[in-house]
Motif scaffolding. Sequence first.
Motif, mmCIF file in Angstrom:
data_model
loop_
_atom_site.group_PDB
_atom_site.id
_atom_site.type_symbol
_atom_site.label_atom_id
_atom_site.label_comp_id
_atom_site.label_asym_id
_atom_site.label_seq_id
_atom_site.Cartn_x
_atom_site.Cartn_y
_atom_site.Cartn_z
ATOM 1 N N ASN A 594 9.701 -6.556 6.415
ATOM 2 C CA ASN A 594 10.821 -6.134 5.576
ATOM 3 C C ASN A 594 10.578 -4.795 4.893
ATOM 4 O O ASN A 594 11.476 -3.949 4.815
ATOM 5 N N ALA A 595 9.364 -4.576 4.398
ATOM 6 C CA ALA A 595 9.087 -3.349 3.640
ATOM 7 C C ALA A 595 9.255 -2.095 4.479
ATOM 8 O O ALA A 595 9.440 -0.996 3.948
ATOM 9 N N GLU A 599 11.036 1.847 3.396
ATOM 10 C CA GLU A 599 10.055 2.918 3.581
ATOM 11 C C GLU A 599 10.584 3.964 4.554
ATOM 12 O O GLU A 599 10.503 5.172 4.303
ATOM 13 N N PHE A 621 13.995 -1.472 -2.009
ATOM 14 C CA PHE A 621 12.568 -1.742 -2.181
ATOM 15 C C PHE A 621 12.324 -2.480 -3.495
ATOM 16 O O PHE A 621 11.508 -3.413 -3.560
ATOM 17 N N LEU A 624 13.221 -6.058 -2.922
ATOM 18 C CA LEU A 624 12.197 -6.749 -2.149
ATOM 19 C C LEU A 624 10.985 -7.074 -3.008
ATOM 20 O O LEU A 624 10.450 -8.192 -2.958
ATOM 21 N N LEU A 625 10.522 -6.113 -3.790
ATOM 22 C CA LEU A 625 9.317 -6.325 -4.596
ATOM 23 C C LEU A 625 9.508 -7.441 -5.613
ATOM 24 O O LEU A 625 8.567 -8.183 -5.917
ATOM 25 N N THR A 662 3.778 -4.226 3.645
ATOM 26 C CA THR A 662 4.140 -4.022 2.238
ATOM 27 C C THR A 662 3.201 -3.011 1.591
ATOM 28 O O THR A 662 3.632 -2.126 0.840
ATOM 29 N N ALA A 665 4.085 0.467 2.761
ATOM 30 C CA ALA A 665 5.295 0.959 2.108
ATOM 31 C C ALA A 665 5.017 1.340 0.652
ATOM 32 O O ALA A 665 5.512 2.369 0.162
ATOM 33 N N TYR A 678 3.130 1.197 -8.304
ATOM 34 C CA TYR A 678 2.994 0.928 -6.871
ATOM 35 C C TYR A 678 1.529 0.715 -6.492
ATOM 36 O O TYR A 678 1.218 -0.121 -5.638
#
Length: 775
Positions: A594-595, A599, A621, A624-625, A662, A665, A678
């Motif tokens: 997914n990531a 990205e 993003f 997702l995170l 992940t 990304a 990050y």
Amino acid sequence: MTPNESNQFRILLMCSYLPRECGIATYSFDLRQSLVEKFGANCQVDICALENSHDQYAYPNEVKYILKVDNKRAYPKLAKELNALQDYDAILIAHEFGLFGGAYGSDLLLFLETNQTPVILNFHTVLPNPEKARYDFVNQLIAFSSAVVCMTNASATLLMKDYQCPQAKCEVIAHGTALVAHRNQQQLKKSLNLDNKLVLTTFGLLSRGKSIETALHALVNIKANFPTCCYVILGKTHPEVAKSEGESYRNSLIALTAALDLNENVRFVDAFVENQLLQDYLQATDLYLFTSNDPNQAVSGTFAYAMACGCPIVATAIPQAKDALGDAGIVVDFNNSIQMAEAIQQVLQDEFLRSEMQQAAVQKSKPSAWPNVALQYMRLFEKNNPQQKKVKHSTLPKYNLNHLKKCTTSIGLLQFCKAEQPLLASGYTLDDNARALIALIEYYAIHPEYGMLKNISIHFGFIERMQLASGRFINYLDFMENPTTQNSNENLDDANGRAIWALGTMASLHHMFDPTYLKKVQQMIDKSLDMLSNIDSPRANAFAIKGLVKFSKVVSDPRILDLIATMGKKLEALYIFHRNDEHHWFEPKLTYANALLPEALLLVSKITANQNQQAIANQSFTYLLKLLFEDDEFQVISNRTWYEPGKEMARDGQQPIDVSYTILALSTFYEYTKLKSYLIKMKTAFDWYLGKNCLNQIVYNPISGGCQDGLEANGVNINQGAESSVTYLMARNRMEFHFQMNSPNIPFKNIQPSKNLNYDPFRTLQAPQSASAQR
């Protein structure tokens, strides 16, 4: 500030310790080593060695204190010294009733009554039906302890039932097992002069409690059906036994062997064997025999070690065997040579059963691997620490590429493994070899090792041979080097995108190789442009974007920039179509890799200067995170259920590849935004490999260098296939780049190669030949 107010956990182990030769000394050495290796500078582990007044051992540097257990005055004196220094957050005491002075070892109370540091007591033995004096003593030990540890569920149940230990104080942490790099059994047998034999083994310090004679009597019946069997009795006499009775027990076993006419079938190895030789013997073993005449023996390190080495086991019924053995062996009654002979016969005559038991032994030993035990102890230290210290991250494991090298032939990287053993029949894929090329080139940019060029050449050559005249790539090649029917039956868009990613990565680091290689990459990408323009799969586009963006920074070609922009628009359109107020995503559900999607769109936005695409990349993003990170722990979208908005995420079916993507990304977003959050999330995600996951078990094996294939409902999938191991290396490279190198924010493309590299792996590449020609 006193020392124990620092962020570092400081632990004192009170135990017998190497070079003293006893089981607890070996256990304590392994436990300390596993804690230090796993938590590095976050954890200091010192030793208080237990010995008698007449003992004189040359201890290693970690031994900071020595307690003479037969000197009553030494106990309170040590406690007062520790109280004054306040150096430690916890004291972990290894308890065995004969280890300390006084009745039942009651002199230990002289230390505990004075000590002010939190104590965790590790019961190596719990005896049933205690008389009042023993019951009272054990209850005093429990009262002085913040927590107590048992090594089996049976021992914990006994402690709570017979000694009324509060359940809240009682933890079960299994005896640790070694992580072993598995080797070829036949080769090991030959090296040990055991070739063409069925090998049975017992190891450990000899004493009458081992009941070796039970196995010898059983062997009489086995010899009739298996005349080439060899029973290896490995280990010297226990030093304490040797002091009291010399070698009388060993001599009695030698005499019994002769009396039973077993001299040709028994080998005594009288030595305290070093780890590597011990592993060699155990991995050469067809069946491990664990014998004991003590039903109260809770655990045995020898039993645990044998399981870790993949030995099928026939064992007498100690609690550890009943708790842990399962499908890995057969449990028999104490001192019953007839039952033991029947069990040995059953295993030796069935090769398939032995193979299944070997696999089960390895599988069952993984939860108690020493890194997992270290993690459990650290959680216990944290739980019982008044200052509420937390060790947030494990230390990065050292690089180990042995598994990937073992899985690579002259053709390419093999697809699957059974545990650590490569499966030639599984063949090869473009997917795995493209990822391997990326991982090894980025590794080589950090560690320019001359020998790595051969593997880089193999993976590049594989990608080259898989490209058709149309520019499209096929994905599957069998072990005979023939394309398989899967190439016609499956959608190969993702594989094609990965190939472009790999080629673009090579282009971005072209200065590390001969210039002729860049020309080959240009030709392959140029041939693929028409094919790429017709791909609609979001992940295939995203993979290709990652490669084309790298390529565009080296080769100026308007067609490449136009193709990147077109692919970016496809991702943008998907997001606009599927997005709603609760679901900021490119598809109706989240599936795999997914990531990669946000990205790739971020990379496109930096080329097109499209602010809307950049906003979409950031929004998706962030969405997702929030799903992947919760309470400082990372979890993966399950490949069993995927994720749909409003539904709970499944915990099983977590694949290492998604952890890696992940991390990649997060690295890309950090490089463009410089947001340190990050980097923090990168560490948290990488800890998933190291045991900070829903099973609290390591997924990466630092001994083999392979990554296991994921988290399932009931445990870790112990197979170490190409996808998992290569994508782990990709993530490890990125962690090295950000957290270990002297200039952590330098992009990969600016890392300079060694000036002494003049080997050109690509000049030796030839056009694909027939299978017969290449063999």
